[in-house]
Design an enzyme around this catalytic site. Structure first.
Site, PDB file in Angstrom:
ATOM      1  N   GLU A 244    -100.295   0.488 -28.881  1.00 44.06           N
ATOM      2  CA  GLU A 244     -99.435  -1.068 -29.268  1.00 44.06           C
ATOM      3  C   GLU A 244    -100.156  -1.311 -30.810  1.00 44.06           C
ATOM      4  O   GLU A 244     -99.684  -1.210 -32.159  1.00 44.06           O
ATOM      5  CB  GLU A 244     -98.842  -1.907 -29.299  1.00 44.06           C
ATOM      6  CG  GLU A 244     -97.941  -2.665 -29.362  1.00 44.06           C
ATOM      7  CD  GLU A 244     -97.068  -3.771 -28.961  1.00 44.06           C
ATOM      8  OE1 GLU A 244     -96.505  -3.488 -28.350  1.00 44.06           O
ATOM      9  OE2 GLU A 244     -97.229  -5.085 -28.708  1.00 44.06           O
ATOM     10  N   ARG A 270     -87.095  -2.520 -65.687  1.00 46.78           N
ATOM     11  CA  ARG A 270     -86.927  -4.045 -65.496  1.00 46.78           C
ATOM     12  C   ARG A 270     -88.039  -4.287 -66.523  1.00 46.78           C
ATOM     13  O   ARG A 270     -88.874  -4.084 -66.960  1.00 46.78           O
ATOM     14  CB  ARG A 270     -86.751  -4.668 -64.310  1.00 46.78           C
ATOM     15  CG  ARG A 270     -86.671  -6.778 -64.563  1.00 46.78           C
ATOM     16  CD  ARG A 270     -85.320  -6.870 -64.947  1.00 46.78           C
ATOM     17  NE  ARG A 270     -86.285  -7.946 -64.961  1.00 46.78           N
ATOM     18  CZ  ARG A 270     -84.480  -8.963 -65.094  1.00 46.78           C
ATOM     19  NH1 ARG A 270     -83.340  -8.581 -64.660  1.00 46.78           N
ATOM     20  NH2 ARG A 270     -84.784 -10.744 -65.223  1.00 46.78           N
ATOM     21  N   GLN A 281     -99.965  -6.960 -67.494  1.00 50.89           N
ATOM     22  CA  GLN A 281    -101.127  -6.181 -66.715  1.00 50.89           C
ATOM     23  C   GLN A 281    -101.143  -7.200 -65.002  1.00 50.89           C
ATOM     24  O   GLN A 281    -100.709  -6.702 -64.040  1.00 50.89           O
ATOM     25  CB  GLN A 281    -102.225  -7.059 -67.088  1.00 50.89           C
ATOM     26  CG  GLN A 281    -103.331  -6.383 -66.681  1.00 50.89           C
ATOM     27  CD  GLN A 281    -104.708  -6.925 -67.710  1.00 50.89           C
ATOM     28  OE1 GLN A 281    -105.314  -7.607 -67.365  1.00 50.89           O
ATOM     29  NE2 GLN A 281    -105.805  -5.757 -67.893  1.00 50.89           N
TER      30      GLN A 281
END
Ligand SMILES: Cc1cc2nc3c(=O)[nH]c(=O)nc-3n(C[C@H](O)[C@H](O)[C@H](O)COP(=O)(O)OP(=O)(O)OC[C@H]3O[C@@H](n4cnc5c(N)ncnc54)[C@H](O)[C@@H]3O)c2cc1C
Length: 382
Positions: A244, A270, A281
């Site tokens: 798992e 955007r 940056q």
């Protein structure tokens, strides 16, 4: 040389699962999340694809995939399926139930249950955690007391994935007082209504996976319900946790890949201050960090996957992969929200849900603290 390499077969497998996700699993996750509904129809479709039985040999109803191929497949599922609860339901069923039943179940149990488990016709829940025993599960109160040739089991398991929809439950119970992991715990495979499906919890994330309780009220079972040997439940559970820890985080990598894509696309389009935000940056470095986390996650997970079934050392690799990838998923989800600003905070952009789902990953299969305990114990030997 790398400890693994992805073959053309792996690439085809990935492509096939991504196409399946696009056509069958891409719709409705937001509404289901809000309503907290387990998508049985989508579960069934995944079953038809064989996803719930991937590593099990074909003659027993599975796809016969090696663990690295399972990692590739689960990563593709995480990339393509936006329903985190469904990913959790499938992973818990497959890795903590199907795997130990396949590896330790009797021929009779295989014949009776395995094909249905692999095809998704039956859903299984693993009952280990209890209200007062989570990180230290072998301190369990659930007891199986000998009764003739069988057992009477009494106890309560909590935070159980698939609890309220399970047909079967793989329940761990104490069979010898004074003993824990070594010799004190046995696994039993119970059929509903031998176990009672208790309350489901209203959870922060993974809301389409039913997470609830299993109640065992003096359940009488015969010797045929024991999975593996009496007293051998501890190592069996630990082995299933290695599966798992390694492969559930393969799903996480797919989610990280999807989030990274979203952040990159948004940062390109955007604008702020007259330039795409990706030109700033602060934003571009955050995205670069996400990429580094994803690539490191792949190396750790693929490495652990190649060791599953081959080496006892996999416990260390599985703990490292689980710790790193689950924590990285949380930070990638948060960084995607930071990148998307206010839009990232809305349900429509599907990132806030990814963050809520991701938090579960630092708790289940052992919390991040517990993974550090395992890693440190391995290093220090004390
Ligand atoms: C979404 C989800 C799905 C789950 N599915 C299943 C399932 O299918 N089956 C199942 O059996 N269980 C399941 N669980 C339960 C899960 O395994 C437990 O929640 C987990 O092991 C932690 O146990 P706990 O919640 O009792 O926390 P606790 O053990 O009480 O821990 C509380 C805090 O103490 C810390 N802590 C405890 N002990 C130590 C220690 N020795 N060293 C350092 N820190 C420690 C923990 O890290 C944590 O911060 C699930 C949980 C979640 C959230």
């Amino acid at each position: 040389m790398m400890p693994f390499s992805l073959t053309n077969d792996h690439k085809e497998l990935r492509k096939g699962i991504l196409a399946f996700c696009r056509s069958e699993l891409s719709e409705g996750a937001e509404e289901r999340d809000r309503a907290g509904v387990f998508p049985r129809d989508l579960w069934n479709k995944c079953g038809e694809m064989g996803l719930q039985g991937m590593p099990v040999p074909e003659e027993k109803g599975g796809l016969g995939l090696d663990p690295l191929s399972c990692a590739v497949a689960l990563e593709a599922l995480g990339r393509g399926c936006p329903d985190g609860g469904l990913l959790m339901a499938i992973s818990a069923h497959l890795l903590a139930n199907v795997v130990p039943i396949w590896k330790h179940g009797s021929e009779a149990q295989h014949e009776k249950y395995l094909a249905d488990l692999c095809s998704g016709r039956s859903i299984c829940a693993v009952g280990m955690t209890e209200p007062s025993a989570g990180s230290d599960p072998y301190d369990m109160a659930t007891k199986a007391v000998p009764d003739g040739d069988g057992w009477i089991i009494t106890g309560r398991k909590t935070f159980i994935s698939n609890a309220t929809v399970a047909d079967l439950a793989l329940v761990y119970a104490r069979t010898e007082e004074g003993k824990g992991y070594h010799g004190g715990v046995t696994a039993f495979l119970l059929e509903h209504p031998q176990f009672e499906r208790g309350q489901a919890f209203d959870t922060m994330g993974l809301r389409t996976c039913s997470i609830g309780e299993l109640v065992l009220d003096e359940v009488r079972v015969g010797p045929e319900a024991v999975v593996g040997r009496v007293g051998a439940g501890g190592p069996m559970f630990f082995e299933s946790m290695n599966w798992e820890r390694t492969l559930l985080v393969a799903c996480h990598m797919g989610v990280m890949d999807r989030l990274l894509d979203k952040a990159v696309r948004y940062a390109r389009t955007r604008t702020s201050g007259g330039v795409p935000i990706g030109k700033h940056q602060a934003v571009s470095h955050r995205i670069a960090n996400m990429k580094v986390q994803l690539e490191a996650a792949r190396l750790l997970t693929y490495k652990a996957a190649t060791k599953l079934d081959q080496s006892h050392d996999v416990a260390l690799d599985a703990a490292i992969a689980k710790l790193f990838v689950s924590e990285s998923l949380v930070s990638c989800a948060l960084d995607t929200i930071r990148t998307l600003g206010g839009y990232g905070y809305t349900a429509e952009y599907e990132v806030e849900r990814a963050l809520r789902d991701a938090v579960g990953g630092i708790l289940y299969s052992g919390t991040s603290d517990l993974q550090r305990v395992l890693i440190a114990r391995w290093l220090l030997g004390i």
